[in-house]
Write an enzyme that holds these catalytic residues in place. Structure first.
Site, PDB file in Angstrom:
ATOM      1  N   SER A 147     -21.735  57.905  28.525  1.00  0.00           N
ATOM      2  CA  SER A 147     -22.853  58.691  28.046  1.00  0.00           C
ATOM      3  C   SER A 147     -24.186  57.999  28.358  1.00  0.00           C
ATOM      4  O   SER A 147     -24.477  57.720  29.517  1.00  0.00           O
ATOM      5  CB  SER A 147     -22.699  58.979  26.553  1.00  0.00           C
ATOM      6  OG  SER A 147     -23.660  59.895  26.111  1.00  0.00           O
ATOM      7  N   ASP A 306     -29.068  63.361  29.757  1.00  0.00           N
ATOM      8  CA  ASP A 306     -28.518  62.014  29.869  1.00  0.00           C
ATOM      9  C   ASP A 306     -27.529  61.955  31.041  1.00  0.00           C
ATOM     10  O   ASP A 306     -27.265  62.983  31.684  1.00  0.00           O
ATOM     11  CB  ASP A 306     -27.886  61.573  28.550  1.00  0.00           C
ATOM     12  CG  ASP A 306     -26.640  62.347  28.180  1.00  0.00           C
ATOM     13  OD1 ASP A 306     -26.413  63.428  28.743  1.00  0.00           O
ATOM     14  OD2 ASP A 306     -25.870  61.870  27.315  1.00  0.00           O
ATOM     15  N   ASP A 308     -24.334  61.919  31.648  1.00  0.00           N
ATOM     16  CA  ASP A 308     -23.207  62.855  31.774  1.00  0.00           C
ATOM     17  C   ASP A 308     -23.586  64.267  31.338  1.00  0.00           C
ATOM     18  O   ASP A 308     -22.721  65.132  31.199  1.00  0.00           O
ATOM     19  CB  ASP A 308     -21.978  62.357  31.017  1.00  0.00           C
ATOM     20  CG  ASP A 308     -22.179  62.322  29.511  1.00  0.00           C
ATOM     21  OD1 ASP A 308     -23.297  61.983  29.076  1.00  0.00           O
ATOM     22  OD2 ASP A 308     -21.220  62.608  28.771  1.00  0.00           O
ATOM     23  N   ASP A 310     -24.552  65.876  28.689  1.00  0.00           N
ATOM     24  CA  ASP A 310     -24.149  66.581  27.477  1.00  0.00           C
ATOM     25  C   ASP A 310     -25.246  66.537  26.415  1.00  0.00           C
ATOM     26  O   ASP A 310     -25.159  67.247  25.416  1.00  0.00           O
ATOM     27  CB  ASP A 310     -22.818  66.064  26.927  1.00  0.00           C
ATOM     28  CG  ASP A 310     -22.860  64.601  26.498  1.00  0.00           C
ATOM     29  OD1 ASP A 310     -23.877  63.927  26.740  1.00  0.00           O
ATOM     30  OD2 ASP A 310     -21.852  64.132  25.932  1.00  0.00           O
TER      31      ASP A 310
END
Length: 578
Positions: A147, A306, A308, A310
């Site tokens: 993340s 961010d 990834d 999400d």
């Protein structure tokens, strides 16, 4: 010899140790402290997966700890799911160091058990992995990502066949299965050539992206006439060196937003995240380059996802031609209000908004004003995904889900927080309010005037290593054993102990059960609609303290929030120093 020394010796004498890991292990040989931290415990596989620093050792992310986790997952799936080998597992990965390598290692271990894998041929956002599990009817999904953690981290998240993160019962069984793998250095696997020869690996291209984009186009609340017109709204977007660029820009193009300006320096996937201190849109510094470009093009809003993709951060142009970054609570409240405003009210008696227990109570007030019920979950979007899955049996309708840490979901064709959906809907919402002569900040002020000045804060303390973990444990045990009776002059009305699942009223000493899974967390509900919640992070070496207040003015709420934060930081510091 200590147990960590035994683990170290096993690795150090293993003749087939990966060459790069062996070199890094040699670099650590003169530092007992570094070696102990790398070997004193196994990297924790928590309720959704594992995340850690890259490097050699059983307490690090490397090909051996990944293989061990996948070996446990494979055995769990074969014992608990049907038609596992043919339905297979989907694997995606982001732009971090070793992400693709770990994805391939996962496929190699699953292949040993005859389990087919669908591996994306290039980086993808986490919500695409969630969508892919459902689209392909797979038995599970693996996402290689850490993340928004610093560059030295990577992680491994597991998704079940619903497309959501594994639930607690599944996690416990997977953890037990992983523990049955005694030696991480000798996990069986096939080579890529063997996977190809046995047709156990499929490389995934654009098919799933295109299917996702078709569903994404359907979430709009715009009238057809407005939808088909080009909009004047000016947008700056940064993917922060991650995975969001392709799908966010295509999603905006589908809604006819042509004025999208990309922060070019941050459009390049870069595992070092070289242009930011942290690739976290929750932190204002992540918008530094977007702010510069925003002023150059006079952008109405700035969007940042961010690595990834999400989580979404948003900044809004003020009347003073500066940019104000919205909090996750503020953006979530705005999105909720816009979605409910633009929905057919006929669905509201059966509609449900879902938020976590540390997310703003403004969301509940907004939902109540539309006669929509709010459901609270524990912290973590996995619980929101689990609740959505349960709606298939209960007949309830999901309308929106969000958490304070910049995670939002508009439509349940994904069962994870989705910054692509959120970016598209935020842009649509900003355009709607611009047509009314307002900015998102004006719309937010209207919500405060109507419902009260709800403000929230977060204090986060990083405590690394073995000693840090012990300090976090000490803080939680002290707070649990000696619960606070007043904080910053505000009386505690209820104490919620999520480890025991009990809610105690200070007024009449009555105790009731909390109908949520057990978690190491304490929440204090105070007078005057204020609250404090203390919780160790599940993914980072941190303890987090959340605050929420509501006042009749912005200034009154700010003062109350500052007092709560100062008091709690002092209490925590005092416990550590004891």
């Amino acid at each position: 010899m200590n147990s960590w020394e035994q683990a170290y010796q096993k690795w150090n004498t293993f003749q087939n140790l990966d060459v790069s890991l062996k070199a890094r292990l040699d670099d650590l040989k003169n530092s007992n402290q570094a070696l102990e931290d790398a070997f004193y415990k196994e990297l924790t596989f928590g309720t959704g997966g594992m995340r850690g620093i890259l490097g050699p050792g059983i307490n690090r992310m490397n090909i051996y700890t990944v293989r061990k986790a996948v070996n446990g997952l494979a055995n769990y799936l074969l014992a608990n799911r049907v038609n596992v080998k043919d339905r297979g597992v989907v694997i995606a990965y982001d732009s971090r160091y070793m992400s693709k390598e770990f994805a391939v290692e996962a496929a190699k271990v699953l292949g040993y058990y005859g389990i087919h894998t669908h591996v994306f041929e290039s980086i993808r956002p986490t919500p695409i992995l969630s969508f892919a599990v459902r689209y392909l009817g797979s038995t599970a999904g693996i996402m290689i990502t850490a993340s928004h953690n610093p560059p030295e981290y990577n992680g491994f998240k597991v998704y079940n066949e619903t497309g959501g993160q594994i639930i607690l019962e599944e996690a416990e069984k997977i953890i037990a299965s992983i523990k049955e793998t005694a030696d991480e250095l000798s996990v069986p696997y096939l080579e890529l050539e063997q996977l190809a020869a046995r047709r156990l690996l499929t490389w995934v291209g654009k098919e799933i992206d295109n299917a996702y984009l078709e569903r994404l186009a359907q979430i709009t609340r715009m009238d057809p006439v407005i939808l088909n017109k080009e909009k004047e709204l000016s947008i700056v977007y940064t993917p922060l060196h991650g995975t969001g660029l392709d799908l966010v820009t295509k999603g905006l193009a589908q809604l006819n937003f042509p004025n999208v300006h990309i922060v070019k320096e941050q459009a390049i996937p870069d595992p070092a995240f070289s242009t930011v201190e942290s690739p976290n849109p929750e932190e204002h510094q992540a918008f530094s380059q977007a702010l510069v470009l925003g002023k150059q093009v006079n952008a109405d809003i700035l969007l940042g996802t961010d690595p990834d993709a999400d989580r979404l951060g948003v900044a809004v142009l003020t009347k003073d031609n500066e940019y104000q970054v919205l909090t996750g609570n503020q953006l979530g409240s705005l999105l909720l209000d816009y979605i409910l405003k633009r929905n057919d009210p006929v669905i509201y008696p059966n509609a449900r908004m879902i938020k976590t227990i540390v997310t703003t109570e403004l969301g509940r007030e907004i939902a109540n004003s539309y006669k929509v019920e709010t459901i609270d979950t524990l912290t973590g979007f996995k619980y929101i995904g689990e609740k959505i899955h349960q709606f298939a049996a209960t007949g309830e309708t999901f309308v929106f889900g969000f958490e304070e840490s910049y995670g939002y979901l508009i439509s349940s064709f994904v069962r994870e927080k989705d910054a692509i959906q959120a970016a598209v809907m935020t842009t649509e919402m900003a355009n709607y309010w611009k047509q009314q002569g307002k900015t998102l900040l004006d719309a937010l002020d209207d919500l405060y005037v109507k419902h009260g000045y709800y403000l929230e804060g977060l204090s986060s303390l990083t405590l690394k290593g073995k000693e840090g973990g012990q300090q976090i444990t000490k803080i939680m045990e002290t707070i649990r054993e000696q619960p606070l009776k007043e904080i910053a002059g505000l009386k505690v009305e209820k104490v919620e102990n999520y480890l025991t699942g009990e809610r105690a009223s200070m007024k009449d000493n009555k105790v009731e059960q909390i109908n949520l899974p057990r978690e190491n967390m304490m929440k204090f509900k105070l007078e005057q609609n204020a609250w404090v919640c203390l919780r160790p992070s599940g993914t980072e070496p941190k303890i987090k303290c959340y605050f929420g207040v509501c006042g009749n003015s912005r200034e009154a709420s700010k003062q109350k929030l500052a007092a709560l934060q100062e008091k709690m930081e002092g209490i925590i510091a005092g416990i550590i120093s004891q």
